[in-house]
Write an enzyme that holds these catalytic residues in place. Structure first.
Site, PDB file in Angstrom:
ATOM      1  N   GLY A  22       0.807  -1.237   0.000  1.00 26.96           N
ATOM      2  CA  GLY A  22       0.000   0.000   0.000  1.00 26.96           C
ATOM      3  C   GLY A  22       0.829   1.270   0.000  1.00 26.96           C
ATOM      4  N   CYS A  38       1.500   2.389   3.522  1.00 26.79           N
ATOM      5  CA  CYS A  38       1.739   1.252   4.391  1.00 26.79           C
ATOM      6  C   CYS A  38       3.225   1.167   4.710  1.00 26.79           C
ATOM      7  CB  CYS A  38       1.286   0.006   3.642  1.00 26.79           C
ATOM      8  SG  CYS A  38       1.903  -1.505   4.322  1.00 26.79           S
TER       9      CYS A  38
HETATM   10  P1  5GP Z   1      -2.998   1.802  -2.029  1.00 21.78           P
HETATM   11  O1  5GP Z   1      -4.061   1.626  -3.076  1.00 21.78           O
HETATM   12  O2  5GP Z   1      -3.079   3.146  -1.381  1.00 21.78           O
HETATM   13  O3  5GP Z   1      -1.628   1.488  -2.529  1.00 21.78           O
HETATM   14  O4  5GP Z   1      -3.306   0.701  -0.919  1.00 21.78           O
HETATM   15  C1  5GP Z   1      -4.509   0.667  -0.201  1.00 21.78           C
HETATM   16  C2  5GP Z   1      -4.455  -0.443   0.813  1.00 21.78           C
HETATM   17  O5  5GP Z   1      -3.416  -0.255   1.771  1.00 21.78           O
HETATM   18  C3  5GP Z   1      -5.686  -0.576   1.678  1.00 21.78           C
HETATM   19  O6  5GP Z   1      -6.784  -1.143   1.032  1.00 21.78           O
HETATM   20  C4  5GP Z   1      -5.175  -1.433   2.833  1.00 21.78           C
HETATM   21  O7  5GP Z   1      -5.150  -2.803   2.518  1.00 21.78           O
HETATM   22  C5  5GP Z   1      -3.730  -0.973   2.961  1.00 21.78           C
HETATM   23  N1  5GP Z   1      -3.575  -0.065   4.107  1.00 21.78           N
HETATM   24  C6  5GP Z   1      -4.328   0.998   4.451  1.00 21.78           C
HETATM   25  N2  5GP Z   1      -3.871   1.591   5.555  1.00 21.78           N
HETATM   26  C7  5GP Z   1      -2.800   0.878   5.955  1.00 21.78           C
HETATM   27  C8  5GP Z   1      -1.906   0.978   7.063  1.00 21.78           C
HETATM   28  O8  5GP Z   1      -1.964   1.879   7.893  1.00 21.78           O
HETATM   29  N3  5GP Z   1      -0.953   0.022   7.150  1.00 21.78           N
HETATM   30  C9  5GP Z   1      -0.849  -0.987   6.238  1.00 21.78           C
HETATM   31  N4  5GP Z   1       0.080  -1.904   6.432  1.00 21.78           N
HETATM   32  N5  5GP Z   1      -1.655  -1.093   5.166  1.00 21.78           N
HETATM   33  C10 5GP Z   1      -2.621  -0.179   5.032  1.00 21.78           C
END
Ligand code: 5GP
Length: 346
Positions: free
Chosen positions: A183, A186
């Site tokens: 993410g 993340c």
């Molecule tokens: P993106 O599309 O922004 O790359 O990823 C979104 C995903 O990141 C979310 O659906 C969720 O699974 C993950 N995510 C959201 N918040 C967090 C966080 O605080 N920590 C982690 N490890 N993953 C997150």
């Protein structure tokens, strides 16, 4: 200790090879898909993209805007029952096909889920979401939720390996959410060293799920429409987006001004910001595993959606897939050592 030597790939490691095609125009491409589910009797049709259940992405405003495009929003779990009542009283027009209720696995979460469903039984999707889908407690929760709601479409995650996808499907999930660490906000890989490159995770998990008649969602790591196309090409049935849908009018998150320009706050659901907001701080025994960032304000989400869907249609025409469903069959990935030419920035 053991080492696996075959290399695992992320979106940045591949491109999709173009193929001879009989399609004349992108407008001929069908992005809607229909799914029969493993446990739930519902059939679902729509564009298989899902806004992430983060409170700076998966808002009611987002659900309203995306449902018009037949895109799902996993609504974040921090709305109150009254918020749900008010929202659904105003929006009754087929929105239930494009909304997932998110829940964690605590008693408080399951009580709240029961109340929402009790009052709004038309809602079909439940998204059971934990950072680490490998715990036995989580599997039990999925099983219990299936017993309690035999008809609902149950999404469960997150995991990144085939054997756990199978276990969750056999325990009652219809759709398994895949992604640990990719993410945009993340920090799990940095804080824990744990993770799995997303493209390989999709390929392996899709294979496991499809073997049993289930589906997967690729969750996290898409930074461009091209990445979304790669996720579908790798075998994802759905793709979940956080960062790509953040920063819009509908995204929620504080609006901030820097040097006269508007920004919106975007943060991980396990960031210190989220924990302070929702549970009064970071508990002593855990580390925050999310970032807090400010992203330039991007206007209406509709424009971004158009950009994404246009990109996907174009991918399909490059490989001769008339329907999104055919994209994975027509995908050959090539391993690469380059991506975008970055000599100029827009
Ligand atoms: P993106 O599309 O922004 O790359 O990823 C979104 C995903 O990141 C979310 O659906 C969720 O699974 C993950 N995510 C959201 N918040 C967090 C966080 O605080 N920590 C982690 N490890 N993953 C997150």
């Amino acid at each position: 200790m053991r080492i696996e030597y075959d290399i695992k790939l992320g979106f940045k490691d591949v491109m999709i090879r173009p193929k001879r095609s009989t399609l004349k125009s992108r407008s001929e491409v069908e992005l809607e898909r229909s799914f029969k589910l493993l446990h739930s009797p519902y059939n679902w049709s729509g564009i298989p993209i899902i806004a992430a259940n983060m409170d700076t992405v998966g808002t009611f405003e987002m659900a309203k805007a995306l449902s018009e495009k037949k895109i799902i929003t996993a609504v974040h779990k921090h709305y109150t029952i009254n918020d749900w009542n008010a929202f659904l009283a105003e929006n009754q027009n087929n929105i239930e096909d494009f909304i997932a209720i998110s829940t964690g696995i605590s008693r408080h979460d399951s009580d709240k889920l029961a109340k929402i469903i009790d009052q709004h039984n038309q809602l079909k999707f439940i998204c059971i979401d934990v950072a680490n889908g490998y715990s036995e407690h989580f599997v039990k929760f999925v099983r219990k939720t299936r017993e309690q709601y035999p008809d609902k479409v149950i999404i469960a995650g997150n995991v990144v390996t085939g054997e756990m996808v199978e276990e969750l499907l056999l325990s009652g999930a219809d759709i398994v959410k895949v992604g640990i660490g990719p993410g945009s906000v993340c920090t799990t890989r940095v804080k824990t060293g744990v993770g799995y490159p997303q493209l390989s995770a999709i390929i392996e998990c899709a294979d496991a799920a499809h073997g049993l008649g289930g589906q997967i969602i690729s969750d996290g790591g898409c930074t461009s429409p091209g990445d979304i196309a790669k996720a579908f090409g790798a075998g994802a049935d759905f793709v979940m987006l956080g960062g790509m849908l953040a920063g819009h009018d509908e995204s929620g998150g504080e609006v901030i001004e820097r040097n006269g320009k508007p920004y919106r706050k975007f943060y991980g659901m396990s960031s210190a910001t989220a924990m302070e907001k929702h549970v009064g701080g970071v508990a002593e025994y855990r580390a925050s595993e999310g970032k807090t960032v400010e992203i330039p304000y991007r206007g209406k989400v509709e424009n971004t959606v158009q950009d994404i869907l246009g990109g996907l249609r174009s991918t399909c025409t490059y490989v001769g897939a008339q329907r999104l469903k055919e994209l994975t069959k027509r995908t050959t990935f090539i391993r690469v050592a380059e991506q975008e030419n970055q000599v100029y920035t827009e």
